[in-house]
Enzyme design. Structure first.
Site, PDB file in Angstrom:
ATOM      1  N   ASP A   1     -30.556  26.791   0.601  1.00 59.89           N
ATOM      2  CA  ASP A   1     -29.236  26.137   0.563  1.00 59.89           C
ATOM      3  C   ASP A   1     -28.479  26.468   1.843  1.00 59.89           C
ATOM      4  OD1 ASP A   1     -27.242  25.087  -2.029  1.00 59.89           O
ATOM      5  OD2 ASP A   1     -26.328  25.666  -0.115  1.00 59.89           O
TER       6      ASP A   1
ATOM      7  N   THR B   1     -27.443  14.971   6.277  1.00 62.42           N
ATOM      8  CA  THR B   1     -28.161  15.699   5.225  1.00 62.42           C
ATOM      9  C   THR B   1     -28.942  14.753   4.313  1.00 62.42           C
ATOM     10  OG1 THR B   1     -26.845  17.698   5.194  1.00 62.42           O
ATOM     11  CG2 THR B   1     -27.807  17.039   3.094  1.00 62.42           C
TER      12      THR B   1
ATOM     13  N   THR C   1     -28.841   9.581  -7.833  1.00 67.81           N
ATOM     14  CA  THR C   1     -27.650   9.194  -8.575  1.00 67.81           C
ATOM     15  C   THR C   1     -27.704   7.736  -9.033  1.00 67.81           C
ATOM     16  OG1 THR C   1     -25.288   8.744  -8.222  1.00 67.81           O
ATOM     17  CG2 THR C   1     -26.629   8.807  -6.275  1.00 67.81           C
ATOM     18  N   ASP C   2     -26.938   7.433 -10.082  1.00 62.52           N
ATOM     19  CA  ASP C   2     -26.831   6.044 -10.529  1.00 62.52           C
ATOM     20  C   ASP C   2     -26.011   5.197  -9.553  1.00 62.52           C
ATOM     21  OD1 ASP C   2     -24.300   7.117 -11.068  1.00 62.52           O
ATOM     22  OD2 ASP C   2     -24.246   6.512 -13.174  1.00 62.52           O
ATOM     23  N   GLU C   3     -25.286   5.874  -8.634  1.00 65.29           N
ATOM     24  CA  GLU C   3     -24.380   5.128  -7.752  1.00 65.29           C
ATOM     25  C   GLU C   3     -25.134   4.224  -6.779  1.00 65.29           C
ATOM     26  OE1 GLU C   3     -20.953   7.304  -6.403  1.00 65.29           O
ATOM     27  OE2 GLU C   3     -21.136   8.738  -8.037  1.00 65.29           O
TER      28      GLU C   3
ATOM     29  N   TYR D   1     -21.598   7.555   0.656  1.00 62.62           N
ATOM     30  CA  TYR D   1     -22.391   8.495  -0.152  1.00 62.62           C
ATOM     31  C   TYR D   1     -23.565   7.776  -0.817  1.00 62.62           C
ATOM     32  CZ  TYR D   1     -23.818  11.052  -4.356  1.00 62.62           C
ATOM     33  OH  TYR D   1     -24.560  11.640  -5.349  1.00 62.62           O
TER      34      TYR D   1
ATOM     35  N   LYS E   1     -27.643   8.109  -0.236  1.00 60.29           N
ATOM     36  CA  LYS E   1     -28.578   8.489  -1.309  1.00 60.29           C
ATOM     37  C   LYS E   1     -29.622   7.390  -1.496  1.00 60.29           C
ATOM     38  CE  LYS E   1     -28.634  11.629  -3.710  1.00 60.29           C
ATOM     39  NZ  LYS E   1     -29.235  12.991  -3.598  1.00 60.29           N
TER      40      LYS E   1
ATOM     41  N   LEU F   1     -13.556  14.701 -10.394  1.00 62.59           N
ATOM     42  CA  LEU F   1     -12.523  14.366 -11.382  1.00 62.59           C
ATOM     43  C   LEU F   1     -12.271  15.457 -12.439  1.00 62.59           C
ATOM     44  CD1 LEU F   1     -10.579  12.089 -12.515  1.00 62.59           C
ATOM     45  CD2 LEU F   1     -12.425  11.590 -14.112  1.00 62.59           C
TER      46      LEU F   1
ATOM     47  N   PRO G   1     -10.728   3.417  -1.662  1.00 62.66           N
ATOM     48  CA  PRO G   1     -11.262   2.183  -1.066  1.00 62.66           C
ATOM     49  C   PRO G   1     -12.677   1.900  -1.588  1.00 62.66           C
ATOM     50  CG  PRO G   1     -10.493   3.711   0.641  1.00 62.66           C
ATOM     51  CD  PRO G   1     -10.440   4.458  -0.662  1.00 62.66           C
ATOM     52  N   GLY G   2     -12.940   0.657  -1.930  1.00 65.77           N
ATOM     53  CA  GLY G   2     -14.289   0.254  -2.376  1.00 65.77           C
ATOM     54  C   GLY G   2     -14.693   0.862  -3.710  1.00 65.77           C
TER      55      GLY G   2
HETATM   56  P1  NAD Z   1     -22.925  19.815  -4.743  1.00 62.05           P
HETATM   57  O1  NAD Z   1     -22.171  19.154  -3.629  1.00 62.05           O
HETATM   58  O2  NAD Z   1     -22.183  20.631  -5.735  1.00 62.05           O
HETATM   59  O3  NAD Z   1     -24.056  20.771  -4.141  1.00 62.05           O
HETATM   60  C1  NAD Z   1     -24.861  20.412  -3.050  1.00 62.05           C
HETATM   61  C2  NAD Z   1     -25.549  21.674  -2.542  1.00 62.05           C
HETATM   62  O4  NAD Z   1     -26.407  21.292  -1.441  1.00 62.05           O
HETATM   63  C3  NAD Z   1     -24.587  22.732  -1.996  1.00 62.05           C
HETATM   64  O5  NAD Z   1     -24.953  23.994  -2.479  1.00 62.05           O
HETATM   65  C4  NAD Z   1     -24.758  22.650  -0.499  1.00 62.05           C
HETATM   66  O6  NAD Z   1     -24.511  23.885   0.176  1.00 62.05           O
HETATM   67  C5  NAD Z   1     -26.204  22.219  -0.377  1.00 62.05           C
HETATM   68  N1  NAD Z   1     -26.503  21.527   0.886  1.00 62.05           N
HETATM   69  C6  NAD Z   1     -25.782  20.536   1.468  1.00 62.05           C
HETATM   70  N2  NAD Z   1     -26.366  20.144   2.609  1.00 62.05           N
HETATM   71  C7  NAD Z   1     -27.501  20.894   2.737  1.00 62.05           C
HETATM   72  C8  NAD Z   1     -28.537  20.934   3.693  1.00 62.05           C
HETATM   73  N3  NAD Z   1     -28.523  20.136   4.773  1.00 62.05           N
HETATM   74  N4  NAD Z   1     -29.556  21.806   3.494  1.00 62.05           N
HETATM   75  C9  NAD Z   1     -29.573  22.647   2.424  1.00 62.05           C
HETATM   76  N5  NAD Z   1     -28.602  22.644   1.489  1.00 62.05           N
HETATM   77  C10 NAD Z   1     -27.578  21.776   1.639  1.00 62.05           C
HETATM   78  O7  NAD Z   1     -23.738  18.646  -5.428  1.00 62.05           O
HETATM   79  P2  NAD Z   1     -24.186  18.480  -6.952  1.00 62.05           P
HETATM   80  O8  NAD Z   1     -23.107  17.807  -7.697  1.00 62.05           O
HETATM   81  O9  NAD Z   1     -24.730  19.763  -7.433  1.00 62.05           O
HETATM   82  O10 NAD Z   1     -25.359  17.428  -6.771  1.00 62.05           O
HETATM   83  C11 NAD Z   1     -26.712  17.852  -6.552  1.00 62.05           C
HETATM   84  C12 NAD Z   1     -27.594  16.622  -6.375  1.00 62.05           C
HETATM   85  O11 NAD Z   1     -27.498  15.802  -7.540  1.00 62.05           O
HETATM   86  C13 NAD Z   1     -27.185  15.736  -5.197  1.00 62.05           C
HETATM   87  O12 NAD Z   1     -28.360  15.268  -4.590  1.00 62.05           O
HETATM   88  C14 NAD Z   1     -26.416  14.601  -5.841  1.00 62.05           C
HETATM   89  O13 NAD Z   1     -26.530  13.416  -5.094  1.00 62.05           O
HETATM   90  C15 NAD Z   1     -27.121  14.484  -7.174  1.00 62.05           C
HETATM   91  N6  NAD Z   1     -26.312  13.961  -8.306  1.00 62.05           N
HETATM   92  C16 NAD Z   1     -25.084  14.498  -8.568  1.00 62.05           C
HETATM   93  C17 NAD Z   1     -24.360  14.012  -9.661  1.00 62.05           C
HETATM   94  C18 NAD Z   1     -23.026  14.595 -10.033  1.00 62.05           C
HETATM   95  O14 NAD Z   1     -22.361  14.062 -10.933  1.00 62.05           O
HETATM   96  N7  NAD Z   1     -22.570  15.681  -9.422  1.00 62.05           N
HETATM   97  C19 NAD Z   1     -24.894  12.989 -10.446  1.00 62.05           C
HETATM   98  C20 NAD Z   1     -26.156  12.471 -10.140  1.00 62.05           C
HETATM   99  C21 NAD Z   1     -26.865  12.977  -9.056  1.00 62.05           C
HETATM  100  P1  TYD Z   2     -15.725  11.711  -8.946  1.00 57.82           P
HETATM  101  O1  TYD Z   2     -15.689  12.910  -9.824  1.00 57.82           O
HETATM  102  O2  TYD Z   2     -15.332  11.867  -7.510  1.00 57.82           O
HETATM  103  O3  TYD Z   2     -17.191  11.093  -9.089  1.00 57.82           O
HETATM  104  P2  TYD Z   2     -17.768   9.645  -8.579  1.00 57.82           P
HETATM  105  O4  TYD Z   2     -16.816   9.034  -7.634  1.00 57.82           O
HETATM  106  O5  TYD Z   2     -19.030  10.078  -7.910  1.00 57.82           O
HETATM  107  O6  TYD Z   2     -17.983   8.847  -9.826  1.00 57.82           O
HETATM  108  O7  TYD Z   2     -14.792  10.612  -9.589  1.00 57.82           O
HETATM  109  C1  TYD Z   2     -15.005  10.147 -10.907  1.00 57.82           C
HETATM  110  C2  TYD Z   2     -14.021   9.036 -11.164  1.00 57.82           C
HETATM  111  O8  TYD Z   2     -12.698   9.584 -11.152  1.00 57.82           O
HETATM  112  C3  TYD Z   2     -14.027   7.969 -10.085  1.00 57.82           C
HETATM  113  O9  TYD Z   2     -13.818   6.702 -10.713  1.00 57.82           O
HETATM  114  C4  TYD Z   2     -12.855   8.327  -9.195  1.00 57.82           C
HETATM  115  C5  TYD Z   2     -11.885   8.953 -10.167  1.00 57.82           C
HETATM  116  N1  TYD Z   2     -10.980   9.988  -9.604  1.00 57.82           N
HETATM  117  C6  TYD Z   2      -9.606   9.919  -9.808  1.00 57.82           C
HETATM  118  O10 TYD Z   2      -9.103   8.990 -10.475  1.00 57.82           O
HETATM  119  N2  TYD Z   2      -8.811  10.892  -9.281  1.00 57.82           N
HETATM  120  C7  TYD Z   2      -9.318  11.912  -8.540  1.00 57.82           C
HETATM  121  O11 TYD Z   2      -8.531  12.767  -8.048  1.00 57.82           O
HETATM  122  C8  TYD Z   2     -10.739  11.996  -8.355  1.00 57.82           C
HETATM  123  C9  TYD Z   2     -11.351  13.111  -7.557  1.00 57.82           C
HETATM  124  C10 TYD Z   2     -11.532  11.014  -8.905  1.00 57.82           C
END
Ligand code: NAD
Ligand code: TYD
Length: 354
Positions: free
Chosen positions: A31, A98, A132-134, A158, A162, A198, A291-292
């Site tokens: 990491d 990254t 991700t589903d995004e 983002y 991905k 959020l 935005p978007g």
């Molecule tokens: P996060 O941002 O909390 O953690 C990302 C981690 O990756 C951090 O520890 C960071 O230090 C490390 N990192 C970043 N760049 C790096 C690099 N170049 N080399 C090595 N380490 C690096 O993210 P998360 O929410 O834990 O998400 C983890 C994965 O799951 C991501 O790939 C994300 O796209 C995917 N994901 C997240 C969600 C969600 O809701 N959070 C949902 C679906 C998929």
């Molecule tokens: P987020 O947790 O950033 O996840 P993602 O954009 O990857 O789905 O946001 C979840 C939802 O909440 C998204 O529709 C944006 C909204 N949101 C707010 O309304 N206020 C906030 O301060 C944040 C961070 C997100």
């Protein structure tokens, strides 16, 4: 042994802890410790010999080649990414570096390592890419949930980055035969979630007496999954997923953002009532939209359910209660992550938003 990347972040740290709670297989955790990576998430493993932490970048080919040669992992689970949509809007560069270049370099290192394995090890090896589903874009209210064959229509820097990484993983399987697996999961929530997203942002701001900033009309829909259920899905796919396949993972928990915020307020009203006796709902503030902004995400998790027998353990009601309680019980973790760089991010994203 296995190699996890990004295992100091939200999902990665939960995954490593869950993994070592269920298996004795040593985990190397690579990491970069960006703002989102936090070794405190892994403090319960500080004297656990089965966890080897390596501070470094997935894009550092020399480092990754060395780790693979030295440790000979049987699997790699790639969590490392820049993961926050709002940050990708303010500054996409790190996402390209990254999520695209980093994944590419990692795949190249893995390809070279995998080619050098004996036939048995080659066959058993897995590269699991966590996505991700995004990447599928945005749904209208009535469209069916995303299946694995839904076309890619990423809308933010983002999700575009991905999507690019998913395509690279697909190509490395198709072209080089690398035994890959990809999971596309919906929004996670739970312990150790960095309070820029959020759910943790709303809990943390509510307790601090700050505004609860809801973007736009608050009617955007996300499909929420408790993080431990995402971890169990990844374990299932790693164990029995068909090589080269994609598995969508989701909680069947579609909720508009405003409902999430109201639920959090209701739980805090019960568990930590405000001193003035009014509801945390008073702190809700509608602010300028992202935005978007994607309107709706929803996952059809039928494939992982029918092929691999996976289903989530938590309902949204049980998961969100555990999550709010975790933040109440871990206030020192919260204050430690609210560093100067966190405060400048909050200022950058919310100042002037109305
Ligand atoms: P996060 O941002 O909390 O953690 C990302 C981690 O990756 C951090 O520890 C960071 O230090 C490390 N990192 C970043 N760049 C790096 C690099 N170049 N080399 C090595 N380490 C690096 O993210 P998360 O929410 O834990 O998400 C983890 C994965 O799951 C991501 O790939 C994300 O796209 C995917 N994901 C997240 C969600 C969600 O809701 N959070 C949902 C679906 C998929
Ligand atoms: P987020 O947790 O950033 O996840 P993602 O954009 O990857 O789905 O946001 C979840 C939802 O909440 C998204 O529709 C944006 C909204 N949101 C707010 O309304 N206020 C906030 O301060 C944040 C961070 C997100």
């Amino acid at each position: 042994m296995i190699l996890v990347t990004g295992g100091a972040g939200f999902i990665g740290s939960n995954f490593v802890m869950n993994w070592l709670a269920q298996s004795d297989e040593t985990t190397i955790n690579l990491d970069l410790l960006t703002y989102a990576g936090n070794l405190q998430n892994l403090s319960s493993l500080s004297s656990d010999q089965r966890h080897i932490f390596v501070h470094g970048n997935i894009a550092d080919s020399t480092l990754v080649n060395g780790l693979l040669t030295q440790h000979q992992p049987r699997a790699i689970i790639n969590f490392a990414a820049e993961s926050h949509v709002d940050r990708s809007i303010h500054g996409p560069e790190d996402f390209i570096q990254t999520n695209i270049i980093g994944t590419f370099r990692l795949l190249e290192a893995v390809r070279a390592y995998w080619n050098g394995l004996n036939e048995g090890a080659k066959k058993g090896f897995r590269f699991l890419h966590v996505s991700t589903d995004e990447v599928y874009g945005s749904l209208s209210k009535t469209e069916p949930a995303f299946s694995e064959t839904h076309q890619y229509e990423p809308n933010s820097p983002y999700s575009a980055s991905k999507a690019a990484s998913d395509h690279l993983v697909r190509a490395y399987h198709h072209t080089y035969g690398l035994p890959t697996l990809t999971t596309n999961c919906s929004n996670n929530y739970g312990p150790y979630h960095f309070p820029e997203k959020l759910i943790p942002l709303m809990i943390v701001n509510a307790l601090a007496g700050k505004p609860l900033p809801v973007y736009g009309d608050g009617q955007q829909i996300r499909d929420w999954l408790y993080v431990k259920d995402h971890c169990s899905a990844i374990r299932r796919v790693l164990a029995d997923g068909r090589v080269g396949e994609v598995y969508n993972v989701g909680g069947c928990n579609e909720k508009p953002n405003i409902e999430i915020v109201h639920t959090i307020c209701g739980l805090l009203d019960e568990l930590r009532p405000r001193s003035d006796g009014s509801s945390y709902r008073e702190q809700v503030t509608y602010v300028t939209d992202r935005p978007g902004h994607d309107r709706r995400y929803a996952i059809d998790a039928g494939k992982i359910a029918s092929e691999l027998g996976w289903k989530p353990d938590e309902t949204f009601e049980t998961g969100i209660r555990k999550t709010v309680q975790w933040y109440l019980d871990n206030q020192s973790w919260v204050s430690n992550v609210q560093s100067g760089s966190y405060r400048s991010w909050v200022e950058k994203n919310y100042q002037g938003r109305g």
